[in-house]
Design a protein around this motif. Structure first.
Motif, PDB file in Angstrom:
ATOM      1  N   ALA A   1     -16.256  -6.858   4.875  1.00 29.28           N
ATOM      2  CA  ALA A   1     -15.067  -6.490   4.279  1.00 29.28           C
ATOM      3  C   ALA A   1     -14.392  -5.729   4.930  1.00 29.28           C
ATOM      4  N   ALA A   2     -15.231  -5.046   5.882  1.00 31.23           N
ATOM      5  CA  ALA A   2     -14.639  -3.450   6.269  1.00 31.23           C
ATOM      6  C   ALA A   2     -14.215  -4.411   7.679  1.00 31.23           C
ATOM      7  N   LEU A   3     -15.136  -5.473   8.055  1.00 33.15           N
ATOM      8  CA  LEU A   3     -14.315  -6.604   9.473  1.00 33.15           C
ATOM      9  C   LEU A   3     -13.123  -7.329   9.872  1.00 33.15           C
ATOM     10  N   TYR A   4     -13.032  -7.517   7.983  1.00 34.08           N
ATOM     11  CA  TYR A   4     -11.219  -8.070   7.009  1.00 34.08           C
ATOM     12  C   TYR A   4     -11.052  -7.833   7.696  1.00 34.08           C
ATOM     13  N   ALA A   5     -10.830  -5.977   7.018  1.00 29.13           N
ATOM     14  CA  ALA A   5      -9.958  -5.066   7.030  1.00 29.13           C
ATOM     15  C   ALA A   5      -9.243  -4.980   9.089  1.00 29.13           C
ATOM     16  N   ALA A   6     -10.156  -4.542   9.727  1.00 25.06           N
ATOM     17  CA  ALA A   6      -9.581  -4.078  10.899  1.00 25.06           C
ATOM     18  C   ALA A   6      -9.022  -5.387  11.324  1.00 25.06           C
ATOM     19  N   LEU A   7      -9.461  -6.517  11.546  1.00 29.24           N
ATOM     20  CA  LEU A   7      -9.048  -8.336  11.561  1.00 29.24           C
ATOM     21  C   LEU A   7      -7.665  -8.183  10.968  1.00 29.24           C
ATOM     22  N   ALA A   8      -6.825  -7.218  10.096  1.00 31.83           N
ATOM     23  CA  ALA A   8      -5.754  -7.774   8.740  1.00 31.83           C
ATOM     24  C   ALA A   8      -5.073  -6.371  10.256  1.00 31.83           C
ATOM     25  N   ILE A   9      -5.957  -5.473  10.100  1.00 31.44           N
ATOM     26  CA  ILE A   9      -4.879  -4.204  10.395  1.00 31.44           C
ATOM     27  C   ILE A   9      -4.284  -5.047  12.707  1.00 31.44           C
ATOM     28  N   GLY A  10      -5.324  -5.159  12.658  1.00 33.93           N
ATOM     29  CA  GLY A  10      -5.204  -5.607  14.378  1.00 33.93           C
ATOM     30  C   GLY A  10      -4.232  -7.319  13.974  1.00 33.93           C
ATOM     31  N   LEU A  11      -3.926  -7.719  13.681  1.00 32.86           N
ATOM     32  CA  LEU A  11      -3.249  -9.065  13.275  1.00 32.86           C
ATOM     33  C   LEU A  11      -1.479  -8.238  13.200  1.00 32.86           C
ATOM     34  N   ALA A  12      -1.980  -7.441  12.025  1.00 33.78           N
ATOM     35  CA  ALA A  12      -0.300  -6.777  11.712  1.00 33.78           C
ATOM     36  C   ALA A  12       0.076  -6.507  12.943  1.00 33.78           C
ATOM     37  N   MET A  13      -0.528  -5.235  12.938  1.00 33.05           N
ATOM     38  CA  MET A  13      -0.396  -5.208  15.242  1.00 33.05           C
ATOM     39  C   MET A  13       0.580  -5.940  15.940  1.00 33.05           C
ATOM     40  N   TRP A  14      -0.573  -7.029  16.297  1.00 33.16           N
ATOM     41  CA  TRP A  14      -0.366  -7.970  17.019  1.00 33.16           C
ATOM     42  C   TRP A  14       1.540  -8.902  16.945  1.00 33.16           C
ATOM     43  N   ARG A  15       0.942  -9.523  15.575  1.00 32.16           N
ATOM     44  CA  ARG A  15       2.350  -9.701  14.492  1.00 32.16           C
ATOM     45  C   ARG A  15       3.950  -9.581  14.947  1.00 32.16           C
ATOM     46  N   PHE A  16       3.158  -7.825  14.617  1.00 33.92           N
ATOM     47  CA  PHE A  16       4.612  -7.006  14.728  1.00 33.92           C
ATOM     48  C   PHE A  16       5.234  -6.987  15.776  1.00 33.92           C
ATOM     49  N   SER A  17       4.413  -6.323  16.627  1.00 40.08           N
ATOM     50  CA  SER A  17       4.738  -6.396  18.464  1.00 40.08           C
ATOM     51  C   SER A  17       5.651  -7.684  18.505  1.00 40.08           C
ATOM     52  N   ARG A  18       5.535  -8.501  18.450  1.00 40.14           N
ATOM     53  CA  ARG A  18       6.430 -10.074  18.330  1.00 40.14           C
ATOM     54  C   ARG A  18       7.269 -10.183  17.499  1.00 40.14           C
ATOM     55  N   ARG A  19       7.964  -9.591  16.367  1.00 38.76           N
ATOM     56  CA  ARG A  19       8.798  -9.605  16.458  1.00 38.76           C
ATOM     57  C   ARG A  19      10.657  -9.242  16.473  1.00 38.76           C
ATOM     58  N   ASP A  20      11.469  -9.809  15.902  1.00 38.52           N
ATOM     59  CA  ASP A  20      12.681  -9.404  15.791  1.00 38.52           C
ATOM     60  C   ASP A  20      13.219  -8.694  14.690  1.00 38.52           C
ATOM     61  N   LEU A  21      13.847  -7.630  15.016  1.00 42.92           N
ATOM     62  CA  LEU A  21      14.307  -7.037  14.040  1.00 42.92           C
ATOM     63  C   LEU A  21      16.149  -6.790  13.634  1.00 42.92           C
TER      64      LEU A  21
END
Ligand SMILES: Nc1ncnc2c1ncn2[C@@H]1O[C@H](COP(=O)(O)OP(=O)(O)OP(=O)(O)O)[C@@H](O)[C@H]1O
Ligand SMILES: [Mg+2]
Lengths: 290, 315
Positions: free
Chosen positions: A270-290
Motif C-alpha cells: 500500500a505504501a509503495l503503491y501510493a509512492a508509485l502513484a505519485i511518481g507516475l503523476a509527476m512523470w505524466r504531468f510533466s509531459r502534458r500540454d496545458l
C-alpha cells in the motif's frame, strides 16, 4: 523542493479559505456528537441492566460490554468511510481543476518544475485528509473512552492503517487528477474503491464457501485497491479477544471485520503503491500540454 | 545579433492537424515584437510553446539562449495568458506575493515590489480585495502586474488589452514603452493593429501556423502608399491610364455619378501625376487622399480578405 513546499502551503491555505476546513469541522462535530450521544445512552442502559442484575461493575473487556465494543468498531467504520469519501472529494480536482479553469498556465510559466507542483499538491492534500481522519478518529475513540472507559486493544496501529488507506486514496486521486478531468477522476477513484470493497466481500464469501476462485479474485481486487484490506487489518486491532472469537466462530461471514491481522506485505505494498502513484503523476504531468 | 527568441521549423500537431506548422521566428534583444494573425492562426499555441506549457511536436525553440523547460530560463520570463484566470480566493496582494515567491524573489523584495506593480497597473488600493470580486478588466490588470512583477527580461502578453477600457489600453501602451526603455523584450499578441503600430519595433504575420511575413513596419509596407480617389466618371481609358501609374486595388461604382478607387502607388511623387491623368481624361476629381500605410491594409491583403482583393478585372 522549496517550490513544492510553497505549493503545499498554498493548498493548505486554499482548504482553509474555501471553507473546506470549517465545513468539515462543523459537520464532523455534528456527526461525532450525534454518535457519542448514542453511545452515552447505550452506556446508561447497560449500566442500569448491570445494577438490575445485582452486579457491582461491568468488565470493559467482558462479553457484557460487547455492545460498546461494536459501537466503537462501527463508529470507526464510519470514520474510515467518511474519511475516504472526503479524501476523494476534496482531492478530486487537485490538479485538473486548475488546468480546466486556466489557473495552471500562469503558475507553470513560473520557474517551478511540474513534478514539484504535483508533489506540493499531494503533500498539501495528504496533510489535510490524513490530519482530518486522525482528528476524527481521536475524537471518536477519545469520546467513547471518556463516556464508557472502553479503549480498543490496539487503537494506535488500527488508526495508523486507516491513515495509510487515506494517504493511498489521496495519492491515487492526485494521480487521476493529472490524467483525467475532475469528474472522470472522481468516478474512477470511487470505482476503484468499490473494487477494493468487492474484493473484501469475495474473500469473505470465498473463505466460508471454500472457493479458491473467489479467493483469487478477492486477492486480485485487494492488490489493485488495498484500502479495504487496510481497513480489515485495522479491525483486527480494534477488536478485543471476545469479538475475535465471535468472528472466528462465524468463519469470517462478516466482510466488514477481520479476525486475522493484515499481512505485512500488504502494508508495504500500500505504501509503495501510493509512492508509485505519485511518481507516475509527476512523470505524466510533466509531459502534458496545458 | 543575440536573439531573445529563436524558433526553427516549430510545429504543433493537435489530433493530426498542424496548428503551428514550420514556424521560424527571431526576436532580438530588447525588442517589442508584434505577433499578428487571424483567429486560430496558432498565436497562443506558439506563446505556450515558448513558455514550455505546450510541448512542440517538432522543430527547435530557444528562449533567452536556453530551453523554456529550464526553470532558470522561466525565472526571467513574464506571462499574461489570453485566458486570465487566477485563484479567486486570493486577494490581489496574496496573488502577487505567491507569484513573487514562485518566481524566486526574496521576501523583502516581494514586499516592496507588490505595491509598486499594483500601482503601475492602476490597482493601487485594491490589493486587499479578493480576486473573486474583481471585474474582468481588473483581473487582466492583476495578470499584467504579475507578468512584470519579477523584473523579467522577456514578457509575453497574449491580447493584454482584450478586457481593458480606453484608459487601460493607453496605460498598457505606456507600460510596454517603459519596458522597452528598460531593455525588456516584449512579445505581443494582439488584434488591435493600431496599438501594435504604435508600440512594436517588428511584427510577424502568421496564418495557419506559418509566418507569412516578418520585419519592421517600414520593411513590410515596402514604401507603398494607399490612395483613395473619387471621380465623377471612370472611362476605360482613364482606368488604363491609372493602372499604368499605380496598382488598382478596388473600384466602387455603386454611388451614381461617383467612382471610388483604392490605388497603391510606389512613391509619393506619383500623386500629382494621378491628378494630371484624371484631368487629361476629362474626369472631375472629388477626392485624392493618400493614407499612411497601415497594418490593417496589410493584414487584410495578406489574409486574402475579399475586401482587399484587386477588382481590376470586374468590367
Ligand atoms: N488543446 C487543444 N486541443 C486541440 N486543438 C487546439 C488546442 N489548442 C488550440 N487548438 C487549435 O489550434 C488552433 C490555434 O489555436 P490558438 O489558440 O493558438 O489560436 P490563436 O491564433 O491564438 O487565435 P485567437 O486569435 O483566436 O486567440 C485552433 O484551431 C485551435 O482550435
Ligand atoms: Mg490566442
Amino acid at each position: 523542493m522549496r517550490k513544492a513546499l510553497l505549493i503545499a502551503e498554498l493548498s493548505l491555505r486554499e482548504a482553509v479559505r474555501k471553507r473546506l476546513v470549517v465545513v468539515l469541522l462543523l459537520l464532523t462535530a455534528a456527526f461525532v456528537g450525534f454518535y457519542l450521544y448514542g453511545v452515552w445512552r447505550l452506556e446508561g442502559t447497560l449500566a442500569q441492566r448491570a445494577i438490575d442484575a445485582g452486579l457491582e461493575s461491568r468488565s470493559s473487556t467482558g462479553a457484557a460490554n460487547i455492545p460498546i465494543m461494536y459501537a466503537a468498531l462501527f463508529g470507526m467504520y464510519l470514520v474510515f468511510f467518511l474519511g475516504s469519501l472526503m479524501a476523494v472529494l476534496s482531492t478530486v480536482g487537485a490538479v485538473s481543476a486548475d488546468v480546466e479553469n486556466g489557473v495552471m498556465q500562469s503558475v507553470l510559466a513560473r520557474p517551478i518544475r511540474r513534478a514539484e507542483l504535483v508533489a506540493g499538491r499531494w503533500l498539501g492534500f495528504t496533510l489535510v485528509n490524513v490530519g482530518y481522519v486522525a482528528l476524527v478518529s481521536a475524537a471518536l475513540l477519545g469520546g467513547i473512552a471518556a463516556l464508557t472507559g472502553y479503549v480498543p486493544p490496539d487503537a494506535l496501529p488500527a488508526v495508523g492503517l486507516i491513515l495509510l488507506a487515506v494517504a493511498l486514496l489521496t495519492a491515487l486521486t492526485v494521480l487521476g487528477s493529472t490524467l483525467f478531468t475532475t469528474l472522470a477522476n472522481g468516478i474512477g477513484v470511487f470505482v476503484l474503491y468499490g473494487a477494493g470493497f468487492a474484493g473484501g466481500i469475495l474473500t469473505a464469501i470465498g473463505s466460508f464457501s471454500d472457493s479458491p476462485t473467489l479467493l483469487t479474485l478477492g486477492r486480485v481486487a485487494s492488490v489493485l485497491m488495498p484500502t479495504n484490506s487496510l481497513w480489515l487489518g485495522a479491525t483486527y486491532h480494534l477488536q478485543p479477544e471476545v469479538l475475535r472469537q465471535l468472528g472466528a466462530a462465524s468463519r469470517g461471514a462478516n466482510p466488514l471485520f477481520s479476525t486475522d491481522p493484515i499481512a505485512p506485505g500488504m502494508v508495504l505494498w500500500a505504501a509503495l503503491y501510493a509512492a508509485l502513484a505519485i511518481g507516475l503523476a509527476m512523470w505524466r504531468f510533466s509531459r502534458r500540454d496545458l | 545579433m543575440s536573439a531573445t527568441i529563436e524558433t526553427r521549423e516549430l510545429r504543433k500537431v493537435y489530433r493530426g492537424r498542424a496548428v503551428v506548422d514550420g514556424l521560424s521566428l527571431t526576436v532580438g534583444e530588447g525588442e517589442v515584437f508584434g505577433f499578428l494573425g487571424p483567429n486560430g492562426a496558432g498565436k497562443s499555441t506558439t506563446v505556450k510553446m515558448l513558455l514550455g506549457l505546450v510541448r512542440p511536436s517538432g522543430g527547435e525553440v530557444r528562449v533567452l539562449g536556453g530551453s523554456p523547460d529550464d526553470p532558470g530560463v522561466r525565472a526571467q520570463l513574464g506571462f499574461l495568458p489570453e485566458q486570465f484566470r487566477f485563484q479567486t480566493w486570493m486577494t490581489g496582494e496574496e496573488f502577487l506575493t505567491f507569484h513573487g515567491r514562485l518566481a524566486g524573489l526574496a521576501a523583502a523584495e516581494v514586499r516592496t515590489r507588490v505595491p509598486e506593480v499594483l500601482a503601475r497597473v492602476g490597482l493601487a488600493g485594491r490589493g486587499r480585495e479578493a480576486l473573486g470580486g474583481y471585474s474582468k478588466g481588473m483581473l487582466q490588470r492583476a495578470g499584467l502586474a504579475a507578468a512584470i512583477l519579477a523584473r523579467p527580461r522577456l514578457v509575453f502578453l497574449d491580447e493584454p488589452t482584450s478586457a481593458l477600457d480606453p484608459i487601460g489600453r493607453v496605460e498598457v501602451r505606456e507600460i510596454i514603452e517603459a519596458l522597452r526603455g528598460e531593455g525588456v523584450a516584449v512579445f505581443l499578441n494582439s488584434h488591435l493593429l493600431a496599438e501594435v503600430e504604435q508600440v512594436c519595433d517588428r511584427v510577424a504575420f502568421v496564418k495557419a501556423g506559418r509566418v507569412l511575413r516578418q520585419g519592421t513596419l517600414r520593411e513590410l509596407t515596402g514604401g507603398v502608399v494607399p490612395v483613395e480617389v473619387v471621380v465623377d466618371t471612370l472611362s476605360a481609358e482613364l482606368r488604363a491610364a491609372l493602372a499604368r501609374l499605380a496598382e488598382v486595388r478596388h473600384i466602387d461604382e455603386n454611388v451614381p455619378g461617383r467612382a471610388a478607387l483604392e490605388l497603391w502607388v510606389g512613391r509619393e511623387d506619383i500623386l500629382p501625376a494621378l491628378a494630371d491623368a484624371i484631368h487629361e481624361h476629362g474626369a472631375r476629381l472629388y477626392t485624392l487622399n493618400p493614407r499612411r500605410p497601415d497594418l490593417e491594409t496589410m493584414f487584410l491583403d495578406l489574409m486574402d480578405h475579399p475586401a482587399s482583393a484587386p477588382e481590376v478585372a470586374r468590367a
